[in-house]
Design a protein around this motif. Structure first.
Motif, PDB file in Angstrom:
ATOM      1  N   SER A 206       0.862  -1.182   0.000  1.00  0.00           N
ATOM      2  CA  SER A 206       0.000   0.000   0.000  1.00  0.00           C
ATOM      3  C   SER A 206       0.897   1.230   0.000  1.00  0.00           C
ATOM      4  CB  SER A 206      -0.927   0.012   1.222  1.00  0.00           C
ATOM      5  OG  SER A 206      -0.178   0.157   2.408  1.00  0.00           O
ATOM      6  N   VAL A 207       0.313   2.367  -0.307  1.00  0.00           N
ATOM      7  CA  VAL A 207       1.063   3.621  -0.196  1.00  0.00           C
ATOM      8  C   VAL A 207       0.227   4.594   0.626  1.00  0.00           C
ATOM      9  CG1 VAL A 207       2.283   3.339  -2.388  1.00  0.00           C
ATOM     10  CG2 VAL A 207       0.125   4.567  -2.354  1.00  0.00           C
ATOM     11  N   ARG A 208       0.893   5.577   1.183  1.00  0.00           N
ATOM     12  CA  ARG A 208       0.187   6.609   1.954  1.00  0.00           C
ATOM     13  C   ARG A 208       1.009   7.888   1.920  1.00  0.00           C
ATOM     14  NH1 ARG A 208       1.337   4.127   8.019  1.00  0.00           N
ATOM     15  NH2 ARG A 208       3.597   4.186   7.863  1.00  0.00           N
ATOM     16  N   VAL A 219      -2.973  -3.917  -1.569  1.00  0.00           N
ATOM     17  CA  VAL A 219      -3.164  -4.850  -2.674  1.00  0.00           C
ATOM     18  C   VAL A 219      -2.244  -6.033  -2.411  1.00  0.00           C
ATOM     19  CG1 VAL A 219      -2.544  -5.191  -5.099  1.00  0.00           C
ATOM     20  CG2 VAL A 219      -3.883  -3.194  -4.419  1.00  0.00           C
ATOM     21  N   GLU A 220      -2.790  -7.231  -2.581  1.00  0.00           N
ATOM     22  CA  GLU A 220      -1.958  -8.421  -2.388  1.00  0.00           C
ATOM     23  C   GLU A 220      -1.518  -8.931  -3.752  1.00  0.00           C
ATOM     24  OE1 GLU A 220      -3.720 -11.427   0.047  1.00  0.00           O
ATOM     25  OE2 GLU A 220      -2.116 -12.877  -0.344  1.00  0.00           O
ATOM     26  N   ILE A 221      -0.197  -9.110  -3.928  1.00  0.00           N
ATOM     27  CA  ILE A 221       0.302  -9.584  -5.223  1.00  0.00           C
ATOM     28  C   ILE A 221       0.721 -11.049  -5.100  1.00  0.00           C
ATOM     29  CG2 ILE A 221       1.819  -9.090  -7.165  1.00  0.00           C
ATOM     30  CD1 ILE A 221       2.520  -6.462  -5.785  1.00  0.00           C
ATOM     31  N   LYS A 222       0.173 -11.851  -6.001  1.00  0.00           N
ATOM     32  CA  LYS A 222       0.495 -13.290  -5.995  1.00  0.00           C
ATOM     33  C   LYS A 222       1.380 -13.617  -7.188  1.00  0.00           C
ATOM     34  CE  LYS A 222      -3.094 -14.900  -3.152  1.00  0.00           C
ATOM     35  NZ  LYS A 222      -2.588 -15.513  -1.922  1.00  0.00           N
ATOM     36  N   ASN A 223       1.838 -14.868  -7.193  1.00  0.00           N
ATOM     37  CA  ASN A 223       2.604 -15.394  -8.327  1.00  0.00           C
ATOM     38  C   ASN A 223       4.008 -14.795  -8.433  1.00  0.00           C
ATOM     39  OD1 ASN A 223       2.895 -17.113 -10.520  1.00  0.00           O
ATOM     40  ND2 ASN A 223       2.341 -15.519 -11.998  1.00  0.00           N
ATOM     41  N   GLU A 239       4.489   2.228  -7.967  1.00  0.00           N
ATOM     42  CA  GLU A 239       4.293   3.258  -8.999  1.00  0.00           C
ATOM     43  C   GLU A 239       2.842   3.351  -9.427  1.00  0.00           C
ATOM     44  OE1 GLU A 239       6.784   2.705 -12.446  1.00  0.00           O
ATOM     45  OE2 GLU A 239       8.581   2.721 -11.186  1.00  0.00           O
ATOM     46  N   ARG A 240       2.231   2.204  -9.635  1.00  0.00           N
ATOM     47  CA  ARG A 240       0.843   2.181 -10.100  1.00  0.00           C
ATOM     48  C   ARG A 240      -0.079   2.837  -9.066  1.00  0.00           C
ATOM     49  NH1 ARG A 240      -3.957  -0.423  -9.714  1.00  0.00           N
ATOM     50  NH2 ARG A 240      -3.230  -1.491  -7.835  1.00  0.00           N
ATOM     51  N   GLN A 241       0.152   2.500  -7.782  1.00  0.00           N
ATOM     52  CA  GLN A 241      -0.717   3.048  -6.745  1.00  0.00           C
ATOM     53  C   GLN A 241      -0.536   4.560  -6.610  1.00  0.00           C
ATOM     54  OE1 GLN A 241      -0.622   0.892  -3.036  1.00  0.00           O
ATOM     55  NE2 GLN A 241      -0.930  -1.092  -4.016  1.00  0.00           N
ATOM     56  N   VAL A 242       0.717   4.992  -6.649  1.00  0.00           N
ATOM     57  CA  VAL A 242       0.958   6.437  -6.532  1.00  0.00           C
ATOM     58  C   VAL A 242       0.308   7.170  -7.707  1.00  0.00           C
ATOM     59  CG1 VAL A 242       2.733   8.232  -6.602  1.00  0.00           C
ATOM     60  CG2 VAL A 242       3.068   6.226  -5.154  1.00  0.00           C
ATOM     61  N   ALA A 243       0.485   6.613  -8.923  1.00  0.00           N
ATOM     62  CA  ALA A 243      -0.095   7.264 -10.103  1.00  0.00           C
ATOM     63  C   ALA A 243      -1.608   7.345  -9.976  1.00  0.00           C
ATOM     64  CB  ALA A 243       0.293   6.493 -11.362  1.00  0.00           C
ATOM     65  N   SER A 244      -2.195   6.294  -9.466  1.00  0.00           N
ATOM     66  CA  SER A 244      -3.640   6.245  -9.325  1.00  0.00           C
ATOM     67  C   SER A 244      -4.124   7.302  -8.325  1.00  0.00           C
ATOM     68  CB  SER A 244      -4.048   4.836  -8.901  1.00  0.00           C
ATOM     69  OG  SER A 244      -5.396   4.791  -8.583  1.00  0.00           O
ATOM     70  N   LEU A 245      -3.441   7.402  -7.188  1.00  0.00           N
ATOM     71  CA  LEU A 245      -3.838   8.402  -6.185  1.00  0.00           C
ATOM     72  C   LEU A 245      -3.624   9.817  -6.707  1.00  0.00           C
ATOM     73  CD1 LEU A 245      -2.606   6.829  -2.822  1.00  0.00           C
ATOM     74  CD2 LEU A 245      -4.897   6.819  -3.819  1.00  0.00           C
ATOM     75  N   GLU A 246      -2.527  10.004  -7.443  1.00  0.00           N
ATOM     76  CA  GLU A 246      -2.269  11.339  -7.998  1.00  0.00           C
ATOM     77  C   GLU A 246      -3.342  11.745  -8.990  1.00  0.00           C
ATOM     78  OE1 GLU A 246       1.749  10.958  -9.420  1.00  0.00           O
ATOM     79  OE2 GLU A 246       2.365  12.451  -7.928  1.00  0.00           O
ATOM     80  N   ALA A 250      -9.394   6.464  -6.319  1.00  0.00           N
ATOM     81  CA  ALA A 250      -9.182   5.701  -5.090  1.00  0.00           C
ATOM     82  C   ALA A 250      -8.765   4.276  -5.457  1.00  0.00           C
ATOM     83  CB  ALA A 250     -10.456   5.675  -4.263  1.00  0.00           C
ATOM     84  N   LEU A 251      -7.955   3.655  -4.595  1.00  0.00           N
ATOM     85  CA  LEU A 251      -7.554   2.266  -4.845  1.00  0.00           C
ATOM     86  C   LEU A 251      -8.585   1.352  -4.225  1.00  0.00           C
ATOM     87  CD1 LEU A 251      -3.876   2.908  -3.868  1.00  0.00           C
ATOM     88  CD2 LEU A 251      -4.636   2.168  -6.143  1.00  0.00           C
ATOM     89  N   ARG A 252      -8.673   0.144  -4.781  1.00  0.00           N
ATOM     90  CA  ARG A 252      -9.539  -0.797  -4.085  1.00  0.00           C
ATOM     91  C   ARG A 252      -8.728  -1.973  -3.604  1.00  0.00           C
ATOM     92  NH1 ARG A 252     -12.760  -4.686  -7.780  1.00  0.00           N
ATOM     93  NH2 ARG A 252     -11.251  -5.005  -9.452  1.00  0.00           N
TER      94      ARG A 252
END
Ligand code: ADP
Ligand code: ZN
Ligand code: MG
Length: 486
Positions: A206-208, A219-223, A239-246, A250-252
């Motif tokens: 997660s990011v904050r 987010v849980e990453i598998k594999n 990177e993906r989470q930061v870009a999404s928040l910017e 909202a992340l799910r």
């Protein structure tokens, strides 16, 4: 907000296959690579009415990991059924541990980016593995596009090691996994082989906003089936989470799958909740009781742990901390080192240098952990002893090492056969020095005129005159005497 205003929070869930001969709850052998469905019985095939019996060795091995990570081993823990449907899980549930795990509250010292972080472990619990679905195979009588199920792995004993969300970068996560792998191998609990799936890792990311107290949506990453993937996936996910928040999206909370081909993650499913699994205590297994005597037996058989051993090597042999740490990369490597030092106790630092440069460079990661060293510790010790008594040079020793590895013959034999005797006597060296100085008056004048850098050229000339066999220390000393005296 710019990227630098966010911080990442990461927690790992590491599955590790225990190195038992038989499965977790039946007597089937644990095998890798056997023909499909040949190591199975009614218990691990999930037939109704069968009775599982917990494997004592599985519990002992898990206790070793718990002790190595400073966890508290619970006197009583409970096997629970985690209910879900999947083709590789014929029982319809996995035997695991839920609210009463075997071990809790440990720590792992993780070195990353030049500092040490004590990563807290939330728990270590026991569980069984599922079977494997096969989507690619080459049997002529099976139509392509079919999927088959191999239940050889079903019922294989695992531990799950769960960290607290204490990690803040992909590097730290990577290093945590490296440390865990060293530890499970060190205590002989697992072969820790990620390629064969005996070590598997899910990363929660997660990011904050920097400094925020509350955790972000995770987010849980598998594999993640290699160390490189763990790092890449976490970097990409941050990177993906930061870009999404910017972007104001909202992340799910979800489970994502790492795709090695693209280096990115994609949605697998929205995050399941514990209640979805309807955990309940397995009525066939009852409570797992670990009494004081069992704990003492396991503790008594524990090897000296890597950190303690590195500390001892540092103190006993005067090694720099970094050397001691590297020598303790694996237990067999540390054993090799100490055996070599026992055979030539005078120069532990030189032996460390040889182990860490020449030997490690010739070994794969698997070699290091299996203790497949290219020479015997006594042979390396003999080589270093020959350098120390001045009979061969470091350069000759490097050449000899290759022969030692190739032939397995003794150092003394090879030295004799190759006529590799270093000249340390001052007589012949002084003769050579005088000759070189006499024959090159121009160069001598240049040197004496202040060009100190030409000294190396003189060393080369003298060495050439001695067919490369001159003791470099003596050559340097006598040459300085001759050149600097007037
Ligand atoms: P769940 O109930 O979803 O299984 P847990 O609290 O049991 O979540 O934690 C599972 C893993 O996720 C642990 O390794 C934990 O450290 C990690 N984790 C929990 N919350 C977060 C978060 N907000 N960000 C990153 N990792 C987290
Ligand atoms: Zn079985
Ligand atoms: Mg959980």
């Amino acid at each position: 907000m710019p990227v630098s205003d966010f911080e990442a929070v990461i927690g790992l869930e590491v599955h590790c296959q225990l190195r038992t001969k038989s499965k977790a709850f039946c007597a089937c052998p644990v095998v890798f690579g056997a023909p499909p469905n040949t190591a199975v019985c009614p218990v691990c095939l999930g037939y109704p009415g069968v009775l599982p019996v917990a494997n004592r060795e599985m519990v002992s091995l898990a206790m070793r990991v718990a002790l190595a990570t400073g966890c508290t081993i619970e006197e009583t823990s409970v096997f629970a059924r985690k209910n879900y449907f999947y083709p590789d899980l014929p029982k319809g549930y996995q035997i695991s541990q839920y609210d009463r795990p075997l071990a809790t509250h440990g720590t792992l010292a993780v070195r990353a980016n030049g500092s040490v972080k004590n990563v807290r472990l939330n728990r270590i619990h026991l569980e069984e593995d599922a079977g494997k679905s096969m989507h690619e195979f080459s049997w002529e009588d099976v139509p392509t596009g079919s999927s088959l199920v191999d239940l050889n792995r079903s019922g294989t004993p695992l531990i799950e090691i769960v960290t607290e969300p204490d990690l803040s970068s992909a590097d730290e996560a990577h290093e945590t996994l490296v440390q865990l792998r060293r530890l499970v191998r060190w205590v002989d609990a697992s072969d820790g082989n990620m390629e064969e799936g005996s070590l598997r890792c899910d990363a929660n990311v997660s990011v904050r906003p920097k400094g925020a107290a509350a955790l972000g949506t995770k987010v849980e990453i598998k594999n993640l089936n290699s160390f490189a993937h763990v790092k890449k996936a976490i970097e990409h996910e941050i990177e993906r989470q930061v870009a999404s928040l910017e972007a104001g999206t909202a992340l799910r909370q979800e489970t994502r799958l790492f795709e090695p081909a693209t280096g990115s993650t994609k949605t697998m499913r929205s995050k399941e909740e514990a209640m979805d699994y309807r955990y309940f205590p397995d009525p066939d297994l009852g409570v797992l009781v670990v009494d004081g005597a069992w704990k003492r037996d396991v503790a008594a058989a524990m090897p000296e742990l890597p950190e303690a051993r590195a500390g001892r090597l540092q103190a006993a042999y005067g090694l720099p901390a970094a050397d001691a740490e590297l020598v303790c990369l694996s237990r067999p490597l540390a054993d090799f080192y100490e055996a070599a030092v026992a055979s030539h106790p005078k120069n532990p630092k030189a032996i460390a240098n040889w182990v860490l440069s020449e030997l490690l460079a010739r070994m794969s990661d698997a070699d290091r952990h299996a203790g497949r060293l290219p020479v015997a510790p006594e042979a390396l010790a003999a080589l270093v002893a020959r350098i120390d008594d001045g009979s061969i040079s470091g350069k000759m020793a490097k050449e000899l090492l290759a022969d030692l590895i190739a032939t397995g013959r003794s150092v003394d034999d090879l030295v004799k056969e190759k006529g590799l005797v270093q000249i340390s006597d001052e007589g012949p060296i002084r003769d050579a020095v005088e000759r070189v100085v006499r024959d090159h008056p121009e160069q001598v004048a240049t040197y004496r005129g202040g060009k100190a850098a030409t000294f190396g050229w003189f060393v080369g000339q003298v060495m050439k005159a001695l067919q490369g066999k001159g003791n470099p220390g003596v050559v340097n000393r006598l040459l300085r005497d001759a050149l600097d005296k007037d």
